[in-house]
Scaffold this motif. Structure first.
Motif, PDB file in Angstrom:
ATOM      1  N   GLY A  40       0.820  -1.215   0.000  1.00  0.00           N
ATOM      2  CA  GLY A  40       0.000   0.000   0.000  1.00  0.00           C
ATOM      3  C   GLY A  40       0.850   1.260   0.000  1.00  0.00           C
ATOM      4  O   GLY A  40       0.558   2.221  -0.720  1.00  0.00           O
ATOM      5  N   ALA A  41       1.919   1.255   0.821  1.00  0.00           N
ATOM      6  CA  ALA A  41       2.815   2.420   0.860  1.00  0.00           C
ATOM      7  C   ALA A  41       3.501   2.611  -0.488  1.00  0.00           C
ATOM      8  O   ALA A  41       3.614   3.739  -0.984  1.00  0.00           O
ATOM      9  CB  ALA A  41       3.846   2.239   1.972  1.00  0.00           C
ATOM     10  N   LEU A  42       3.969   1.512  -1.084  1.00  0.00           N
ATOM     11  CA  LEU A  42       4.626   1.599  -2.388  1.00  0.00           C
ATOM     12  C   LEU A  42       3.648   2.054  -3.474  1.00  0.00           C
ATOM     13  O   LEU A  42       3.998   2.868  -4.337  1.00  0.00           O
ATOM     14  CB  LEU A  42       5.232   0.240  -2.750  1.00  0.00           C
ATOM     15  CG  LEU A  42       6.027   0.185  -4.039  1.00  0.00           C
ATOM     16  CD1 LEU A  42       7.246   1.110  -3.947  1.00  0.00           C
ATOM     17  CD2 LEU A  42       6.465  -1.228  -4.333  1.00  0.00           C
ATOM     18  N   ALA A  43       2.420   1.567  -3.417  1.00  0.00           N
ATOM     19  CA  ALA A  43       1.420   1.945  -4.425  1.00  0.00           C
ATOM     20  C   ALA A  43       1.080   3.433  -4.343  1.00  0.00           C
ATOM     21  O   ALA A  43       0.990   4.124  -5.368  1.00  0.00           O
ATOM     22  CB  ALA A  43       0.156   1.101  -4.252  1.00  0.00           C
ATOM     23  N   THR A  97       4.150   5.441  -5.610  1.00  0.00           N
ATOM     24  CA  THR A  97       4.296   5.329  -7.063  1.00  0.00           C
ATOM     25  C   THR A  97       3.210   6.131  -7.784  1.00  0.00           C
ATOM     26  O   THR A  97       3.494   6.846  -8.748  1.00  0.00           O
ATOM     27  CB  THR A  97       4.228   3.853  -7.484  1.00  0.00           C
ATOM     28  OG1 THR A  97       5.222   3.129  -6.764  1.00  0.00           O
ATOM     29  CG2 THR A  97       4.465   3.689  -8.964  1.00  0.00           C
ATOM     30  N   THR A  98       1.995   6.020  -7.312  1.00  0.00           N
ATOM     31  CA  THR A  98       0.890   6.750  -7.939  1.00  0.00           C
ATOM     32  C   THR A  98       1.114   8.253  -7.870  1.00  0.00           C
ATOM     33  O   THR A  98       0.938   8.962  -8.875  1.00  0.00           O
ATOM     34  CB  THR A  98      -0.440   6.386  -7.246  1.00  0.00           C
ATOM     35  OG1 THR A  98      -0.626   4.987  -7.307  1.00  0.00           O
ATOM     36  CG2 THR A  98      -1.602   7.085  -7.912  1.00  0.00           C
ATOM     37  N   ALA A  99       1.505   8.749  -6.712  1.00  0.00           N
ATOM     38  CA  ALA A  99       1.721  10.196  -6.560  1.00  0.00           C
ATOM     39  C   ALA A  99       2.838  10.687  -7.462  1.00  0.00           C
ATOM     40  O   ALA A  99       2.694  11.713  -8.145  1.00  0.00           O
ATOM     41  CB  ALA A  99       2.040  10.519  -5.102  1.00  0.00           C
ATOM     42  N   VAL A 100       3.938   9.961  -7.501  1.00  0.00           N
ATOM     43  CA  VAL A 100       5.089  10.395  -8.307  1.00  0.00           C
ATOM     44  C   VAL A 100       4.758  10.317  -9.803  1.00  0.00           C
ATOM     45  O   VAL A 100       5.057  11.253 -10.560  1.00  0.00           O
ATOM     46  CB  VAL A 100       6.345   9.555  -7.961  1.00  0.00           C
ATOM     47  CG1 VAL A 100       7.460   9.805  -8.950  1.00  0.00           C
ATOM     48  CG2 VAL A 100       6.811   9.876  -6.549  1.00  0.00           C
ATOM     49  N   LEU A 101       4.134   9.229 -10.229  1.00  0.00           N
ATOM     50  CA  LEU A 101       3.810   9.095 -11.656  1.00  0.00           C
ATOM     51  C   LEU A 101       2.792  10.139 -12.110  1.00  0.00           C
ATOM     52  O   LEU A 101       2.933  10.721 -13.194  1.00  0.00           O
ATOM     53  CB  LEU A 101       3.307   7.687 -11.957  1.00  0.00           C
ATOM     54  CG  LEU A 101       4.370   6.587 -11.910  1.00  0.00           C
ATOM     55  CD1 LEU A 101       3.738   5.226 -12.167  1.00  0.00           C
ATOM     56  CD2 LEU A 101       5.489   6.860 -12.904  1.00  0.00           C
ATOM     57  N   LEU A 102       1.772  10.383 -11.308  1.00  0.00           N
ATOM     58  CA  LEU A 102       0.796  11.410 -11.674  1.00  0.00           C
ATOM     59  C   LEU A 102       1.447  12.787 -11.757  1.00  0.00           C
ATOM     60  O   LEU A 102       1.136  13.576 -12.656  1.00  0.00           O
ATOM     61  CB  LEU A 102      -0.359  11.433 -10.671  1.00  0.00           C
ATOM     62  CG  LEU A 102      -1.397  10.326 -10.809  1.00  0.00           C
ATOM     63  CD1 LEU A 102      -2.394  10.371  -9.658  1.00  0.00           C
ATOM     64  CD2 LEU A 102      -2.120  10.446 -12.139  1.00  0.00           C
ATOM     65  N   ALA A 103       2.343  13.071 -10.828  1.00  0.00           N
ATOM     66  CA  ALA A 103       3.037  14.370 -10.852  1.00  0.00           C
ATOM     67  C   ALA A 103       3.931  14.485 -12.081  1.00  0.00           C
ATOM     68  O   ALA A 103       3.966  15.536 -12.732  1.00  0.00           O
ATOM     69  CB  ALA A 103       3.843  14.551  -9.569  1.00  0.00           C
ATOM     70  N   LYS A 138       3.692  12.268   0.690  1.00  0.00           N
ATOM     71  CA  LYS A 138       2.447  12.982   0.941  1.00  0.00           C
ATOM     72  C   LYS A 138       1.595  12.424   2.075  1.00  0.00           C
ATOM     73  O   LYS A 138       0.813  13.139   2.654  1.00  0.00           O
ATOM     74  CB  LYS A 138       1.608  13.027  -0.329  1.00  0.00           C
ATOM     75  CG  LYS A 138       1.092  11.672  -0.754  1.00  0.00           C
ATOM     76  CD  LYS A 138       0.191  11.788  -1.945  1.00  0.00           C
ATOM     77  CE  LYS A 138      -0.388  10.477  -2.345  1.00  0.00           C
ATOM     78  NZ  LYS A 138      -1.084   9.745  -1.328  1.00  0.00           N
ATOM     79  N   SER A 139       1.716  11.156   2.397  1.00  0.00           N
ATOM     80  CA  SER A 139       0.779  10.554   3.348  1.00  0.00           C
ATOM     81  C   SER A 139       1.442  10.126   4.654  1.00  0.00           C
ATOM     82  O   SER A 139       1.063   9.131   5.243  1.00  0.00           O
ATOM     83  CB  SER A 139       0.108   9.342   2.705  1.00  0.00           C
ATOM     84  OG  SER A 139      -0.692   9.755   1.635  1.00  0.00           O
ATOM     85  N   ILE A 140       2.426  10.862   5.081  1.00  0.00           N
ATOM     86  CA  ILE A 140       3.094  10.556   6.343  1.00  0.00           C
ATOM     87  C   ILE A 140       3.086  11.809   7.209  1.00  0.00           C
ATOM     88  O   ILE A 140       2.642  12.856   6.773  1.00  0.00           O
ATOM     89  CB  ILE A 140       4.542  10.058   6.113  1.00  0.00           C
ATOM     90  CG1 ILE A 140       5.325  11.025   5.233  1.00  0.00           C
ATOM     91  CG2 ILE A 140       4.543   8.681   5.491  1.00  0.00           C
ATOM     92  CD1 ILE A 140       6.743  10.630   4.994  1.00  0.00           C
ATOM     93  N   THR A 141       3.575  11.688   8.421  1.00  0.00           N
ATOM     94  CA  THR A 141       3.568  12.844   9.305  1.00  0.00           C
ATOM     95  C   THR A 141       4.481  13.935   8.771  1.00  0.00           C
ATOM     96  O   THR A 141       5.468  13.648   8.087  1.00  0.00           O
ATOM     97  CB  THR A 141       4.014  12.466  10.727  1.00  0.00           C
ATOM     98  OG1 THR A 141       5.344  11.969  10.667  1.00  0.00           O
ATOM     99  CG2 THR A 141       3.107  11.414  11.319  1.00  0.00           C
ATOM    100  N   ALA A 142       4.173  15.163   9.092  1.00  0.00           N
ATOM    101  CA  ALA A 142       4.902  16.314   8.549  1.00  0.00           C
ATOM    102  C   ALA A 142       6.404  16.278   8.849  1.00  0.00           C
ATOM    103  O   ALA A 142       7.203  16.535   7.949  1.00  0.00           O
ATOM    104  CB  ALA A 142       4.273  17.620   9.038  1.00  0.00           C
TER     105      ALA A 142
END
Length: 142
Positions: free
Chosen positions: A76-79, A82-88, A104-108
């Motif tokens: 799930g973390a890898l997906a 990967t999705t965020a980087v590829l879309l960007a 994007k989906s971890i603590t600041a």
């Protein structure tokens, strides 16, 4: 137990705990017994054990399913990464922004360090993180 009753009991518990903490502070006059600090610490400890006890009682079930749980977390973390980087990248964003969007989906604080390590901008990473977390909070409320 209905959710509204649970919310009411939690607020009641917090207020009572604060009042007890305030009495302790006024009696001792010691800053270590600051009512907000003391009541928050007690709440964290109580809820920590409230969440840990069911996990401990069901540790056999968790150990039996350890591999699927760990696989699901890692996949799930890898997906999501990967999705965020590829879309960007496919959107034509600058490499600096792509590196800043990745965590994007971890603590600041962790997002800041990962952004620094990957050559991104920590300020952008925090902004993206805040937007994602706000969106997650809004989705959970509905």
């Amino acid at each position: 137990m209905p959710a509204t009753m649970l919310i009411f009991l939690t607020i009641l518990f917090t207020v009572i705990l604060y009042l007890i903490s305030r009495k302790i502070f006024l009696h001792t006059k010691n800053p270590i017994f600051n009512p907000v600090l003391l009541s928050t610490t007690v709440i964290i400890i109580v809820f920590h054990y409230a969440l840990a006890l069911p996990l401990y009682l069901n540790r056999g079930v968790l150990l039996q399913a350890l591999f699927p749980i760990l696989f699901g977390i890692c996949f799930g973390a890898l997906a999501t990464l990967t999705t965020a980087v590829l879309l960007a990248k496919f959107s034509g964003l600058d490499a600096l922004i792509v590196a800043s969007i990745a965590p994007k989906s971890i603590t600041a604080p962790i997002a800041i360090e990962i952004s620094r390590l990957t050559g991104g901008d920590p300020a952008i990473a925090v902004a993206v993180n805040a937007v994602v977390e706000a969106g997650n909070g809004m989705r959970e409320e509905s």
